[in-house]
Design an enzyme around this catalytic site. Structure first.
Site, mmCIF file in Angstrom:
data_model
loop_
_atom_site.group_PDB
_atom_site.id
_atom_site.type_symbol
_atom_site.label_atom_id
_atom_site.label_comp_id
_atom_site.label_asym_id
_atom_site.label_seq_id
_atom_site.Cartn_x
_atom_site.Cartn_y
_atom_site.Cartn_z
ATOM 1 N N SER A 282 -57.841 -92.728 -67.187
ATOM 2 C CA SER A 282 -58.512 -93.953 -67.625
ATOM 3 C C SER A 282 -59.609 -94.406 -66.681
ATOM 4 O O SER A 282 -59.507 -94.221 -65.464
ATOM 5 C CB SER A 282 -57.489 -95.090 -67.757
ATOM 6 O OG SER A 282 -56.482 -94.771 -68.677
ATOM 7 N N HIS A 365 -52.826 -101.087 -70.441
ATOM 8 C CA HIS A 365 -51.807 -100.054 -70.237
ATOM 9 C C HIS A 365 -50.560 -100.601 -69.538
ATOM 10 O O HIS A 365 -49.425 -100.235 -69.902
ATOM 11 C CB HIS A 365 -52.393 -98.890 -69.449
ATOM 12 C CG HIS A 365 -53.348 -98.061 -70.239
ATOM 13 N ND1 HIS A 365 -52.976 -97.338 -71.357
ATOM 14 C CD2 HIS A 365 -54.689 -97.823 -70.092
ATOM 15 C CE1 HIS A 365 -54.018 -96.700 -71.855
ATOM 16 N NE2 HIS A 365 -55.061 -96.985 -71.108
#
Length: 425
Positions: A282, A365
């Site tokens: 990410s 997340h």
């Protein structure tokens, strides 16, 4: 000409509002459906100039009657019970919610309301009084786009061209450079899954891209290299979520991505039992901006005195470099600078994330139940990666057996982080 256009827009807005009031007053279901279809048609033809007048009236004239709500509230307070509560609930609901429900029952109504909210959000900052209209739309859309109603589909090279074009257009994290690039991302060691709504069967709402790999990746370039050779299925040990993109701005605030990742992980675990690890690679889009804006670490909770001292020293050394120098490829070759950036990234993700101004990807997340697993200096050497995070990327680990535990911890302000990341503080 401008005067004529303005008059035409105002007239169209008045017609839409008159039809909306008529639809709300209609008792017969058959007539209601016909009126809703006519209203949907007229809303689709409205110019951009006409919409503010519609939103202004929806905010001002489609509210509950205060006196009636007060009487109902007093009646419920005097005699709490099913009947008085039902009356209070009905009278306190804004009439525009029922208007939106009636529109949603007609063919094309769902898409019309989603596009309507997209327009509303574009002007919300300049028109704060529209917030009540947005709150009603968000409330209803969150119910209608509940993941239980959504269909998850795998998108592959055999999918309709119109759908593939939408994927190229909406990819928001790592741009897809044409058809060859998309084809590589759909080969057997890559997967792409999307959510669809029954009323919008040809429009992806959100999609996630997955790479099937033997090891946890530390850089994005190999994952999106369009001329790379596909890996054999026998090497698949790890599923990596490396991009997630929302396709519909009108659904901002409706939870979709967290459910999609979990559903994809469960699907892949059933299809490929040898997959034991589910993680992300990410970006950290807010990191560089935070580094430039933070003046002191004294107000960050959760840092012990020794950690705060080390981080302050690293921050001081980092701030000796200009933003331009930090975003240059040469900065990736400075080992001392990279070590300081790793420490500051750990501070940002662990200490700043639970607070206002935390990284949006990290919040997504971690709130989704993932664990902060590993920092990757020079993970993204692209111009965008260097500018927004000085090349830093992060792996979040989705331990499917501990997702709920990590999510609950995050709601209490605790960050689930691997020892390797926590030890950087």
């Amino acid at each position: 000409m401008a005067i004529v256009d303005s008059w035409t827009s105002a007239r169209a807005a008045r017609q839409v509002l008159a039809l909306a009031r008529k639809l709300l007053s209609e008792r017969g279901q058959a007539n209601s459906l016909g009126l809703a279809q006519e209203l949907i048609h007229r809303m689709g033809a409205l110019s951009a100039e006409a919409w503010p007048a519609v939103f202004d009236k929806l905010a001002a004239d489609f509210n509950p009657e205060p006196a009636a709500v007060l009487r109902a509230a007093q009646a419920y307070a005097d005699a709490p019970g099913t009947d008085t509560l039902r009356v209070l609930t009905e009278l306190s609901e804004p009439p525009r919610q029922e208007l939106f429900r009636r529109l949603n029952r007609a063919p094309g109504g769902t898409g019309t309301l989603v596009r309507m909210r997209r327009r509303l959000l574009d002007g919300l900052k300049a028109h704060p009084d529209w917030r009540m209209v947005d709150a009603d739309l968000l409330h209803l859309l969150s119910s209608w786009f509940n993941p239980g109603f959504l269909e998850m589909r795998q998108v592959d090279w055999q999918s309709p061209a119109q759908l593939l074009e939408q994927i190229i257009h909406h990819e928001a994290v790592h741009a897809i450079d044409g058809w060859d690039d998309l084809r590589r991302r759909l080969l057997p060691d890559r997967r792409l899954f999307a959510f669809f709504h029954p009323q919008l069967p040809h429009e992806p709402l959100i999609f996630v891209e997955v790479a099937l790999l033997p090891d946890m990746p530390e850089a994005i370039a190999p994952l999106i290299a369009k001329r790379s050779e596909p890996m054999p299925a026998s090497s698949f040990k790890i599923a990596v979520f490396y991009s997630i993109s929302n396709c519909e701005p009108g659904l901002r605030g409706v939870s979709l991505g967290n459910f999609l990742i979990k559903r994809v992980a469960e699907h892949l675990r059933r299809e490929l039992p040898r997959l034991k690890v589910f993680c992300t690679l990410s970006p950290i889009p807010g990191f560089a901006a935070w580094l430039q804006s933070v003046q002191t670490l004294d107000e960050l909770p959760g840092l012990k005195p020794a950690q705060r001292e080390r981080a302050s020293e690293s921050l001081g050394r980092v701030r000796q470099h200009s933003a331009t120098a930090l975003a240059s490829p040469s900065a990736l070759e400075d080992d001392t600078l990279q070590e300081d950036l790793r420490r500051m990234a750990a501070v940002y993700l662990i200490a700043q994330t639970p607070l206002a101004g935390g990284d949006p990807v990290a919040r997504f997340h971690l709130d989704n139940g993932a664990r902060l697993e590993r920092l990757n200096p020079a993970g993204d050497r692209s111009a965008k990666g260097l500018k927004q995070s000085h090349g830093m990327m992060v792996n979040y680990l989705y331990d499917l057996d501990r997702i709920e535990q990590h999510h609950e911890a995050f709601t209490q302000g605790e960050i689930a982080a691997a020892r390797a990341v926590g030890g950087l503080l």
